[in-house]
Design an enzyme around this catalytic site. Structure first.
Site, mmCIF file in Angstrom:
data_model
loop_
_atom_site.group_PDB
_atom_site.id
_atom_site.type_symbol
_atom_site.label_atom_id
_atom_site.label_comp_id
_atom_site.label_asym_id
_atom_site.label_seq_id
_atom_site.Cartn_x
_atom_site.Cartn_y
_atom_site.Cartn_z
ATOM 1 N N THR A 234 0.798 -1.237 0.000
ATOM 2 C CA THR A 234 0.000 0.000 0.000
ATOM 3 C C THR A 234 0.830 1.285 0.000
ATOM 4 O O THR A 234 0.270 2.370 0.151
ATOM 5 C CB THR A 234 -0.946 0.024 1.226
ATOM 6 O OG1 THR A 234 -0.172 -0.194 2.406
ATOM 7 C CG2 THR A 234 -2.022 -1.024 1.130
ATOM 8 N N TYR B 187 1.220 1.837 -8.269
ATOM 9 C CA TYR B 187 0.319 1.254 -7.267
ATOM 10 C C TYR B 187 -1.062 1.002 -7.893
ATOM 11 O O TYR B 187 -1.617 -0.101 -7.790
ATOM 12 C CB TYR B 187 0.193 2.189 -6.056
ATOM 13 C CG TYR B 187 -0.925 1.822 -5.108
ATOM 14 C CD1 TYR B 187 -0.819 0.726 -4.249
ATOM 15 C CD2 TYR B 187 -2.107 2.574 -5.066
ATOM 16 C CE1 TYR B 187 -1.854 0.389 -3.393
ATOM 17 C CE2 TYR B 187 -3.140 2.233 -4.207
ATOM 18 C CZ TYR B 187 -3.014 1.143 -3.365
ATOM 19 O OH TYR B 187 -4.046 0.803 -2.529
HETATM 20 N N1 LIG Z 1 -5.265 2.888 2.683
HETATM 21 C C1 LIG Z 1 -6.000 3.417 1.732
HETATM 22 O O1 LIG Z 1 -6.149 4.645 1.653
HETATM 23 C C2 LIG Z 1 -6.693 2.550 0.724
HETATM 24 C C3 LIG Z 1 -7.567 3.149 -0.191
HETATM 25 C C4 LIG Z 1 -8.257 2.314 -1.093
HETATM 26 C C5 LIG Z 1 -8.052 0.959 -1.083
HETATM 27 N N2 LIG Z 1 -7.169 0.421 -0.196
HETATM 28 C C6 LIG Z 1 -6.995 -1.038 -0.214
HETATM 29 O O2 LIG Z 1 -7.607 -1.544 0.952
HETATM 30 C C7 LIG Z 1 -6.914 -2.712 1.383
HETATM 31 C C8 LIG Z 1 -6.534 -2.584 2.849
HETATM 32 O O3 LIG Z 1 -5.699 -1.455 2.982
HETATM 33 P P1 LIG Z 1 -5.126 -0.980 4.389
HETATM 34 O O4 LIG Z 1 -5.100 0.501 4.326
HETATM 35 O O5 LIG Z 1 -5.829 -1.691 5.471
HETATM 36 O O6 LIG Z 1 -3.628 -1.487 4.231
HETATM 37 P P2 LIG Z 1 -2.513 -1.798 5.330
HETATM 38 O O7 LIG Z 1 -2.883 -1.272 6.650
HETATM 39 O O8 LIG Z 1 -1.209 -1.398 4.692
HETATM 40 O O9 LIG Z 1 -2.594 -3.372 5.392
HETATM 41 C C9 LIG Z 1 -2.062 -4.195 4.405
HETATM 42 C C10 LIG Z 1 -1.538 -5.423 5.102
HETATM 43 O O10 LIG Z 1 -1.053 -6.334 4.117
HETATM 44 C C11 LIG Z 1 0.100 -6.930 4.662
HETATM 45 N N3 LIG Z 1 0.930 -7.513 3.616
HETATM 46 C C12 LIG Z 1 1.793 -6.912 2.786
HETATM 47 N N4 LIG Z 1 2.383 -7.811 1.990
HETATM 48 C C13 LIG Z 1 1.863 -9.024 2.329
HETATM 49 C C14 LIG Z 1 2.081 -10.356 1.879
HETATM 50 N N5 LIG Z 1 2.965 -10.625 0.910
HETATM 51 N N6 LIG Z 1 1.378 -11.363 2.442
HETATM 52 C C15 LIG Z 1 0.506 -11.092 3.437
HETATM 53 N N7 LIG Z 1 0.258 -9.872 3.919
HETATM 54 C C16 LIG Z 1 0.936 -8.849 3.369
HETATM 55 C C17 LIG Z 1 0.799 -5.798 5.382
HETATM 56 O O11 LIG Z 1 1.734 -6.304 6.286
HETATM 57 P P3 LIG Z 1 3.034 -5.415 6.645
HETATM 58 O O12 LIG Z 1 2.525 -4.324 7.526
HETATM 59 O O13 LIG Z 1 3.910 -6.408 7.324
HETATM 60 O O14 LIG Z 1 3.577 -4.908 5.345
HETATM 61 C C18 LIG Z 1 -0.385 -5.125 6.062
HETATM 62 O O15 LIG Z 1 -0.654 -5.741 7.303
HETATM 63 C C19 LIG Z 1 -5.733 -2.884 0.422
HETATM 64 O O16 LIG Z 1 -6.092 -3.771 -0.599
HETATM 65 C C20 LIG Z 1 -5.554 -1.493 -0.169
HETATM 66 O O17 LIG Z 1 -4.962 -1.546 -1.450
HETATM 67 C C21 LIG Z 1 -6.502 1.176 0.714
#
Ligand SMILES: NC(=O)c1ccc[n+]([C@@H]2O[C@H](COP(=O)([O-])OP(=O)(O)OC[C@H]3O[C@@H](n4cnc5c(N)ncnc54)[C@H](OP(=O)(O)O)[C@@H]3O)[C@@H](O)[C@H]2O)c1
Length: 267
Positions: free
Chosen positions: A52, A115
């Site tokens: 992300t 991204y």
């Molecule tokens: N944040 C935003 O503004 C936003 C907006 C729209 C959509 N989204 C989408 O919403 C979803 C959730 O986002 P979020 O904000 O909750 O993200 P986040 O807090 O960054 O959580 C993503 C998680 O995925 C884990 N991860 C990374 N690589 C991995 C792997 N190879 N295997 C297993 N786990 C892995 C990360 O672990 P580490 O911490 O160890 O890296 C983290 O715990 C994602 O699909 C994102 O693209 C996010």
């Protein structure tokens, strides 16, 4: 961040939940995904794992693709093998922001950043591999379980008397607890497909920062800047508010209500 709220939302609606950490299930490791999913025997698999770091993905686009596309394919395939549906969470950053109005599901994606491109590839791969799929695009997530813009502003507000925030990017800041409830409701419908699910209303990052300080009662002045002046590595859409074209869609509360609930939860 979203994953933790999803666990809570699913348990509150009496679903039996198996939640995994990255150490227990690395989505880029097909064998580990297969093993964990097979053991859990789920009806639905929700993929909240993602690369992300939007600016980081410009430096290392292959790393973003490995998690957001290859990883998504592994999760979708493991779900198929277990006879389960899969839900892939995607983003407003699949759009270029030039429409000039809220994006609906039938609008053509055209990601500006690595991204965004990796998330679009994850959408395509998930839907190609598992016919029982939900692809849900959301935007500008903030919640108590992770780093996000609102948390950063509140941290800065404790130390600084003023902050500088971009005014020429508009979107829909979405509270992860609200999105999590919406996702659980969607899975319970069994209506597979592509959906937009973001908070109601829209604002710029500048407006969002002003509202955060106002609603939190923090005395910090917000100065505005432009995307160009800020010069971040990854291009971002200028206008990426999401709407839905479906009359019976699941609607989330307005972003201002999300902010209220977020601040209450932090307290
Ligand atoms: N944040 C935003 O503004 C936003 C907006 C729209 C959509 N989204 C989408 O919403 C979803 C959730 O986002 P979020 O904000 O909750 O993200 P986040 O807090 O960054 O959580 C993503 C998680 O995925 C884990 N991860 C990374 N690589 C991995 C792997 N190879 N295997 C297993 N786990 C892995 C990360 O672990 P580490 O911490 O160890 O890296 C983290 O715990 C994602 O699909 C994102 O693209 C996010």
């Amino acid at each position: 961040m979203l994953g933790r709220d999803l666990v809570r939302a699913a348990e509150l609606t009496n679903h039996e939940v198996t939640a995994t950490t990255r150490a227990e299930l690395d989505v880029t490791d097909r064998a580990s995904v297969d093993r964990v999913v097979e053991r859990a025997r789920p009806d639905a698999v929700i993929n909240c794992a993602a690369y992300t770091d939007v600016d980081g993905a410009e430096r290392e686009p292959e790393a973003a693709l490995r998690v957001n596309a290859d990883g998504a394919r592994n999760v979708a395939a493991a779900a198929v093998a277990a006879g389960a549906s899969v839900l892939y969470v995607s983003t407003d950053y699949v759009f270029d922001g030039r429409k000039g109005g809220p994006y609906v599901e039938s609008d053509e994606p055209n990601p500006l950043s690595s991204y965004g491109a990796s998330k679009l590839a994850g959408e395509v791969d998930t839907s190609a591999v598992n016919p029982q799929h939900y692809i849900v695009r959301s935007s500008w997530l903030f919640g108590t379980a992770g780093r996000n813009f609102a948390a950063t502003m509140l941290d800065l507000g404790e130390r600084e008397s003023q902050v500088v925030v971009v005014r020429d990017q508009v979107g829909s800041p979405t509270y992860t607890a609200h999105l999590a409830e919406g996702l659980v409701r969607l899975i319970d419908t069994g209506a597979f497909g592509l959906y937009h699910m973001a908070a109601g209303g829209q604002c710029s990052w500048y407006d969002f920062a002003v509202a955060i300080f106002e609603q939190a009662g923090v005395d910090c002045r917000v100065l505005s800047t432009t995307t160009e002046e800020l010069g971040r590595p990854a291009p971002r859409p200028e206008y990426s508010a999401l709407a839905t074209q479906y009359a019976d869609a699941i609607h989330l509360p307005d972003w201002t209500e999300g902010l209220d609930d977020y601040l209450a939860e932090r307290r």
